[in-house]
Motif scaffolding. Sequence first.
Motif, PDB file in Angstrom:
ATOM      1  N   ILE A  32      32.274  -3.764 -24.445  1.00  0.00           N
ATOM      2  CA  ILE A  32      31.152  -4.077 -23.515  1.00  0.00           C
ATOM      3  C   ILE A  32      31.676  -3.497 -22.353  1.00  0.00           C
ATOM      4  CG2 ILE A  32      30.142  -5.584 -22.105  1.00  0.00           C
ATOM      5  CD1 ILE A  32      29.628  -7.404 -24.524  1.00  0.00           C
ATOM      6  N   PRO A  33      30.813  -2.719 -21.610  1.00  0.00           N
ATOM      7  CA  PRO A  33      31.442  -1.942 -20.497  1.00  0.00           C
ATOM      8  C   PRO A  33      31.955  -2.833 -19.438  1.00  0.00           C
ATOM      9  CG  PRO A  33      29.157  -1.264 -20.941  1.00  0.00           C
ATOM     10  CD  PRO A  33      29.644  -2.155 -22.022  1.00  0.00           C
ATOM     11  N   PRO A  34      33.069  -2.384 -18.800  1.00  0.00           N
ATOM     12  CA  PRO A  34      33.912  -3.564 -17.782  1.00  0.00           C
ATOM     13  C   PRO A  34      33.226  -3.629 -16.530  1.00  0.00           C
ATOM     14  CG  PRO A  34      34.883  -1.242 -17.907  1.00  0.00           C
ATOM     15  CD  PRO A  34      33.812  -1.175 -18.935  1.00  0.00           C
ATOM     16  N   ARG A  35      31.879  -4.421 -16.468  1.00  0.00           N
ATOM     17  CA  ARG A  35      31.336  -4.535 -15.232  1.00  0.00           C
ATOM     18  C   ARG A  35      30.342  -5.806 -15.069  1.00  0.00           C
ATOM     19  NH1 ARG A  35      26.798   0.037 -14.729  1.00  0.00           N
ATOM     20  NH2 ARG A  35      26.236  -0.962 -12.876  1.00  0.00           N
ATOM     21  N   GLY A  55      36.088 -13.294 -23.793  1.00  0.00           N
ATOM     22  CA  GLY A  55      37.167 -12.695 -24.493  1.00  0.00           C
ATOM     23  C   GLY A  55      36.566 -12.174 -25.721  1.00  0.00           C
ATOM     24  N   PHE A  56      35.868 -13.095 -26.397  1.00  0.00           N
ATOM     25  CA  PHE A  56      35.304 -12.464 -27.781  1.00  0.00           C
ATOM     26  C   PHE A  56      34.394 -11.430 -27.386  1.00  0.00           C
ATOM     27  CE2 PHE A  56      32.184 -13.522 -31.445  1.00  0.00           C
ATOM     28  CZ  PHE A  56      33.070 -13.094 -32.317  1.00  0.00           C
ATOM     29  N   LEU A  57      33.686 -11.358 -26.223  1.00  0.00           N
ATOM     30  CA  LEU A  57      32.651  -9.949 -26.193  1.00  0.00           C
ATOM     31  C   LEU A  57      33.588  -8.932 -25.712  1.00  0.00           C
ATOM     32  CD1 LEU A  57      30.014 -11.485 -24.349  1.00  0.00           C
ATOM     33  CD2 LEU A  57      29.529 -10.686 -26.372  1.00  0.00           C
ATOM     34  N   PRO A  81      23.103  -0.733 -21.729  1.00  0.00           N
ATOM     35  CA  PRO A  81      24.101   0.856 -21.627  1.00  0.00           C
ATOM     36  C   PRO A  81      23.469   1.649 -22.612  1.00  0.00           C
ATOM     37  CG  PRO A  81      25.212  -1.170 -22.660  1.00  0.00           C
ATOM     38  CD  PRO A  81      23.889  -1.867 -22.191  1.00  0.00           C
ATOM     39  N   ARG A  82      22.757   1.217 -23.574  1.00  0.00           N
ATOM     40  CA  ARG A  82      22.237   2.446 -24.851  1.00  0.00           C
ATOM     41  C   ARG A  82      21.435   3.364 -24.203  1.00  0.00           C
ATOM     42  NH1 ARG A  82      22.720  -2.732 -26.731  1.00  0.00           N
ATOM     43  NH2 ARG A  82      23.922  -3.178 -28.463  1.00  0.00           N
ATOM     44  N   GLN A  83      20.808   2.974 -23.077  1.00  0.00           N
ATOM     45  CA  GLN A  83      20.043   4.055 -22.527  1.00  0.00           C
ATOM     46  C   GLN A  83      20.264   4.199 -20.932  1.00  0.00           C
ATOM     47  OE1 GLN A  83      17.524   5.551 -23.964  1.00  0.00           O
ATOM     48  NE2 GLN A  83      17.559   4.735 -25.768  1.00  0.00           N
ATOM     49  N   ASP A  84      19.589   4.807 -20.147  1.00  0.00           N
ATOM     50  CA  ASP A  84      19.707   5.281 -18.838  1.00  0.00           C
ATOM     51  C   ASP A  84      19.617   4.257 -17.737  1.00  0.00           C
ATOM     52  OD1 ASP A  84      20.792   7.719 -19.901  1.00  0.00           O
ATOM     53  OD2 ASP A  84      18.228   8.464 -19.629  1.00  0.00           O
ATOM     54  N   GLY A  85      19.333   2.947 -18.148  1.00  0.00           N
ATOM     55  CA  GLY A  85      18.715   1.875 -17.326  1.00  0.00           C
ATOM     56  C   GLY A  85      19.519   1.460 -16.209  1.00  0.00           C
ATOM     57  N   VAL A  86      19.147   0.755 -15.252  1.00  0.00           N
ATOM     58  CA  VAL A  86      19.839   0.059 -14.142  1.00  0.00           C
ATOM     59  C   VAL A  86      19.144  -0.972 -13.715  1.00  0.00           C
ATOM     60  CG1 VAL A  86      18.424   1.479 -12.385  1.00  0.00           C
ATOM     61  CG2 VAL A  86      20.536   0.802 -11.878  1.00  0.00           C
ATOM     62  N   ALA A  87      19.807  -2.210 -13.395  1.00  0.00           N
ATOM     63  CA  ALA A  87      19.454  -3.368 -12.637  1.00  0.00           C
ATOM     64  C   ALA A  87      19.765  -3.378 -11.194  1.00  0.00           C
ATOM     65  CB  ALA A  87      19.803  -4.604 -13.259  1.00  0.00           C
ATOM     66  N   LEU A  88      18.997  -3.564 -10.201  1.00  0.00           N
ATOM     67  CA  LEU A  88      18.963  -3.566  -8.910  1.00  0.00           C
ATOM     68  C   LEU A  88      18.780  -4.863  -8.245  1.00  0.00           C
ATOM     69  CD1 LEU A  88      17.389   0.075  -8.146  1.00  0.00           C
ATOM     70  CD2 LEU A  88      19.777  -0.700  -8.333  1.00  0.00           C
ATOM     71  N   GLY A  89      19.641  -5.567  -7.633  1.00  0.00           N
ATOM     72  CA  GLY A  89      19.563  -6.697  -6.768  1.00  0.00           C
ATOM     73  C   GLY A  89      18.932  -6.363  -5.268  1.00  0.00           C
ATOM     74  N   VAL A 111      24.602  -8.714 -18.743  1.00  0.00           N
ATOM     75  CA  VAL A 111      25.388  -7.714 -19.233  1.00  0.00           C
ATOM     76  C   VAL A 111      25.986  -8.002 -20.725  1.00  0.00           C
ATOM     77  CG1 VAL A 111      27.733  -6.267 -19.108  1.00  0.00           C
ATOM     78  CG2 VAL A 111      26.161  -6.828 -17.221  1.00  0.00           C
ATOM     79  N   GLU A 112      26.457  -9.079 -20.875  1.00  0.00           N
ATOM     80  CA  GLU A 112      26.873  -9.863 -22.420  1.00  0.00           C
ATOM     81  C   GLU A 112      25.643  -9.569 -23.190  1.00  0.00           C
ATOM     82  OE1 GLU A 112      30.603 -12.610 -20.719  1.00  0.00           O
ATOM     83  OE2 GLU A 112      28.528 -13.359 -21.178  1.00  0.00           O
ATOM     84  N   ALA A 113      24.491 -10.097 -22.896  1.00  0.00           N
ATOM     85  CA  ALA A 113      23.522 -10.180 -23.623  1.00  0.00           C
ATOM     86  C   ALA A 113      22.843  -8.870 -24.058  1.00  0.00           C
ATOM     87  CB  ALA A 113      22.317 -11.044 -23.057  1.00  0.00           C
ATOM     88  N   VAL A 114      22.717  -7.819 -23.189  1.00  0.00           N
ATOM     89  CA  VAL A 114      22.211  -6.715 -23.674  1.00  0.00           C
ATOM     90  C   VAL A 114      23.095  -5.646 -24.251  1.00  0.00           C
ATOM     91  CG1 VAL A 114      20.452  -6.682 -21.502  1.00  0.00           C
ATOM     92  CG2 VAL A 114      22.656  -5.474 -21.320  1.00  0.00           C
ATOM     93  N   SER A 115      24.552  -6.114 -24.118  1.00  0.00           N
ATOM     94  CA  SER A 115      25.575  -5.189 -24.512  1.00  0.00           C
ATOM     95  C   SER A 115      26.231  -5.700 -25.860  1.00  0.00           C
ATOM     96  CB  SER A 115      26.707  -5.185 -23.603  1.00  0.00           C
ATOM     97  OG  SER A 115      26.397  -4.649 -22.410  1.00  0.00           O
TER      98      SER A 115
END
Length: 540
Positions: A10-13, A3-5, A531-539, A455-459
Motif C-alpha cells: 500500500i502506498p506509504p502515506r 502490518g498485514f496491509l 491509488p488506481r486512478q488519479d484521485g485525491v482527498a482534501l481536508g 487509505v487501507e480500505a481503498v488500497s
Amino acid sequence: MCGFLQEWSIPPRGPAVGAGMVAASHPAVGLAGARVLERGGNAADAALAMAAMCWPALPGQCGVGGDAFALLRRPDGEVVSYGGSGFGPDGGLPCFYRERGLAALPLEGPLAVAVPGAVAALAALHAAAATRDLEELWAPAVEAAERGLPCTARTSADIAEHQGALARDPGTAAVFLPGGRPPRAGRPIIQPELAATLRRLAADPAGFYTGEPAERAVAALSSAGAPFSGEEWAACGQALTGPSIDGRYGGFTVHQTPLPTPGWMVLQQAALCDGVLARLPWLGAQAIGWAAGAAATAFADRLASCGSDGDGWRELLTPASLAARRAALSTGRPPVVARSPVPGGGDTTSVVAVDASGMAVSLIHSLAFTFGARITVPGTGVVLNNRLGRGAYLLDGHPNEVAPRRRPLHTLNAWMVTDAAGRLRHVGNTPGGDGQVQWNAQLLSHVLDHGADPVEAVSAPRFTLFPGSDADTLGRPCELRCESRLGDRVLARLGELGYDVRVTGPWGAGGSALVVTADHASGVLFGAADPRQDGVALGV
C-alpha cells in the motif's frame, strides 16, 4: 498502518485529515469542492460543484447526458436518496427492437439511449440542501469547459480506444479528435458548446426536460431512428427522491440508494457476510470465497427476479431468505452465474463531500459505457448515455425487459454508515460496473470488520466475480478476477476451492474507491482516494 496491509504494498502515506473533507477521482474536481467548503459552503454545495467539474474533467466517465445518484445525510441524521435515471423511448416496445432483427439492445448509437437523469438529480439535491446558487457552484465548470482542462493520460487512452465510434459523430469528433487524432495527455480539451449548455442549465435545470434543450435532443434522436415522443423526456425531469434503504453490518447501519440502483445487492451481501468475514483471516482464501459466493447470490437473485418497478428485492432481504442463502453458501461450492452471449464494458466516476456540521454526500454519475452511446445532441456538447442498451434486457416477460416508462436496472450505487447514535461513521462509493456492488461490500468489511483507515480500505487488494448480471456482461464464462497482491498462496487455494482464478496486475482490478471516515474521538475526518486512478482527498 496495519502490518498485514504493508505486505500488500500500500502506498506509504496516511489519509487526508480535516474538519471538512472532499474526495474525487480527478484533482481539479476535488479542488472545486474544497474551495466551496473553504468559502463557507456545505457538503451539498461542494458535491454539486464537484459533479459539474467532473463533466469537463472526466468526459468519458460522466456528463450532462448521463445519470446520477446521491445519498445526503443531513446534520440531524436523516439520510435521503436522490436518483436521476430515465426511461427509454415511448415507442421502445420489445417488438420494436425484434422487428429490426435485434437479439439484444444495441450498446451504441441512438437506440442505446435512455433519457438522462443527472440534471434532475442534481437539481433536486440543490433544492433540498444547497446554500449557494447553481450559477455560482457551476461557474468553475463552465470556465473549465470554455478554456479547456488538460487531457489526462486516462482520457487520452479512452479516446484512442473509441476513436472509430467518436469519429462517426460530428459533435464528439470536433471535441475529442482535434485534427482527426486523439489529444495527447496535457493538451487542453476545449468544449465551448458544453460551457454554453452548463451556463443555461445552471439558470434553468428544468429546461433540460421541457425546454429547447429537450426539443433539440428528442428531435435528434427521433431523426436517427429512436422512437422518442418527448413526453417520456419531460416525465424524467422529476428526480426519484425518498429515504435510503438500510441494512445492518457489524452493529452499524448501512444506508444505500434504492431502485433502480443495485443498492439492495450491497445490503444483501453485507447481511450474508455479517459476523462471518470478521472471524476469518482478512482477505484469506476462505473469506474471499465466502464474499464471492455472496456476490454470486446477489447477481443470481437480480437476474432471476428484479426490475426497477418491482419489490422483489424486499423479500430477498427477509430473515428467512437470508438464512436460506447463508445455508447454501456454507456448502463452499463455487458460484454459478447465468450465461448469455453479450460482451462487457463500462465506466463511471464519483465524489464524496462531508462538512463540519456532519452533512455528507456520496454522489456517483455515469454515461454507462465510456463516452456512453458515443453520440451528441447537436450544438450542445452533450454526450448521451447508453444506459438503455447496457441496462435493459430483451428477454420475454422479464421484470427488467425493455418497456416504455420502465427504467433499466443500474450499476450505480452509493453508501453511508452510521452508528447506533445515528452519527456518521463512514461514507464512500466506487465506479466499476458490476464491480461496484462487490467492491462496496469489500470496503464495508475493511472498515467495519477490520478497522481499516480510508487509505487501507481503498488500497486493499480487490477481487471481482465476473460476470455479474448487467445486460452488457451476461454470458461470459464465470471467473474470479484477483489482483496479484493477494499472494500466490491465497490464489492457489482459491483455485483448489473450485474457482477459475484470473490474476490481474497488482493494481489491475479497476474502480476508483473513495472513503471518508468520521473520527468522533478526535473530532476530525479522514479521507482517501483510490491509488488506481488519479484521485485525491482534501481536508479543509
